[in-house]
Design a protein around this motif. Structure first.
Motif, short mmCIF file in Angstrom:
data_model
loop_
_atom_site.label_atom_id
_atom_site.label_comp_id
_atom_site.label_asym_id
_atom_site.label_seq_id
_atom_site.Cartn_x
_atom_site.Cartn_y
_atom_site.Cartn_z
N ALA B 117 0.86 -1.20 0.00
CA ALA B 117 0.00 0.00 0.00
C ALA B 117 0.89 1.24 0.00
N PHE B 118 0.56 2.18 -0.86
CA PHE B 118 1.50 3.29 -1.04
C PHE B 118 0.75 4.52 -1.52
N PRO B 119 1.29 5.72 -1.21
CA PRO B 119 0.65 6.95 -1.70
C PRO B 119 0.80 7.07 -3.21
N THR B 120 -0.02 7.93 -3.79
CA THR B 120 0.12 8.21 -5.22
C THR B 120 1.27 9.20 -5.42
N LEU B 121 1.67 9.33 -6.68
CA LEU B 121 2.72 10.30 -7.01
C LEU B 121 2.31 11.71 -6.59
N THR B 122 1.07 12.05 -6.87
CA THR B 122 0.59 13.39 -6.51
C THR B 122 0.66 13.62 -5.01
N GLU B 123 0.25 12.63 -4.25
CA GLU B 123 0.33 12.78 -2.79
C GLU B 123 1.76 12.97 -2.33
N LEU B 124 2.67 12.25 -2.92
CA LEU B 124 4.08 12.40 -2.54
C LEU B 124 4.58 13.80 -2.89
N MET B 125 4.23 14.28 -4.05
CA MET B 125 4.67 15.63 -4.43
C MET B 125 4.09 16.68 -3.49
N ASP B 126 2.80 16.53 -3.19
CA ASP B 126 2.13 17.55 -2.38
C ASP B 126 2.53 17.51 -0.91
N PHE B 127 2.70 16.31 -0.37
CA PHE B 127 2.81 16.22 1.08
C PHE B 127 4.18 15.78 1.58
N VAL B 128 5.08 15.48 0.66
CA VAL B 128 6.45 15.18 1.08
C VAL B 128 7.43 16.17 0.41
N ILE B 129 7.41 16.20 -0.90
CA ILE B 129 8.37 17.07 -1.62
C ILE B 129 8.08 18.55 -1.37
N SER B 130 6.84 18.94 -1.50
CA SER B 130 6.51 20.36 -1.36
C SER B 130 6.90 20.93 0.01
#
Lengths: 174, 174
Positions: B117-130
């Motif tokens: 189970a894993f976040p989507t790419l968008t979630e990673l960009m929004d909530f980790v990278i950003s």
DNA sequence: CAGCTAAAAGCAAATAATTTGCGTTAGCAA
DNA sequence: TTGCTAACGCAAATTATTTGCTTTTAGCTG
């Protein structure tokens, strides 16, 4: 106004002329054009008013965040952010982030006063402001739906959403 | 190497000399120093390797994100980001964001392969990278614990955390 | 291969920006 | 008032940028 000029055409000698001072005065105070523009941009980003009161803290946040995104993603807004980030001195960038936090703190305080479940300031910075700013700087500009999604996601579970509240009103009104 | 010079001392005539060309050649190709530095920075940010395989996609992400934050918050890294953002042309910034997404997609694909189970790419960009990038640009540099917290928060509910997995191993090993 | 062409590079003069030394002034404290 | 300091003006010196023109280069075509 310097604001309406093409950025490439703004020079220190020009600014000096408009200010009725010698270029060397400006060079001595700021060093170069970028530092001057960074200072100007930071002062222009200082908010003049508190976030609008709409009814609930959540709606205050939604309205404020949309306006924030609009201002920051406009041509002038993006330019100011770039000017601030372009110089190695981080003082203006921190000031800019400080302004944002100051605004959000007002909204957080309103939520607390009314016992409304609400995210912390840190959560708002990390999960609402940061994604908006990242998209403005590196990606496409965020639209209203996107911002709404961010806010929905950061809200504590069980907090009433605007839709829920509206539905409640509809029911009682019927 | 130009990299070890003070940034204020890097000039186009200097670069031209090192490259054994005339300054006018560089002026005609890039226009000014900032555009040149932006292109250089973007090319240096291109990743050369895939994210390291550690065992689980979540641990891959943790390791990769920490390295990303380290590189980006170092003096040289911040300077490159600033160089990229300083010019009005957004092509390099988008390229930079594209590199990051390309790396994350690899990790997301690994998770999917293994049914993790894993976040989507968008979630990673929004909530980790950003949030990482916002802090690097506007605030204090993020540390390892902060990044860990971001990742914990973005993971889907019910996904095994590294701690859980470790505890399981401990129990079975006892 | 010779010759043609277009794009890129060199060269150098002209223009513009930046730096710097020095003299002047404005504000302030003794 | 006098003396001090910080900021400014002025102008010369330096450096960067722009530009017109010439030369080279790489890729083609006959």
């Amino acid at each position: 106004m310097l604001a309406r000029m093409e950025r490439a055409d703004v020079t220190i000698p020009l600014i000096a002329q408009r200010a009725n001072v010698t270029p060397s005065t400006i060079y001595r105070r700021w060093g170069d054009l970028q530092e001057l523009l960074a200072d100007v941009a930071a002062s222009r980003l200082q908010p003049e008013t508190e976030p609008l009161k709409t009814g609930s803290a959540r709606m205050d946040l939604q309205a404020w965040a949309e306006q924030y995104a609009d201002e920051m993603s406009s041509g002038a807004g993006r330019q100011m952010i770039r000017d601030i980030l372009a110089v190695s001195d981080t003082a203006n960038a921190e000031k800019c982030s400080g302004y944002t936090q100051q605004q959000l703190r007002v909204i957080v305080a309103r939520a607390e006063e009314q016992g409304e479940a609400f995210p912390t300031l840190t959560e708002l910075m990390d999960f609402v402001i940061s994604p908006i700013m990242y998209r403005i700087l590196f990606d496409q500009v965020p639209n209203s739906d996107y911002i709404h999604g961010l806010i929905s996601r950061v809200m504590p579970k069980g907090a009433p959403s605007p839709e829920t509240a509206e539905a409640t009103v509809d029911v009682s009104g019927a």
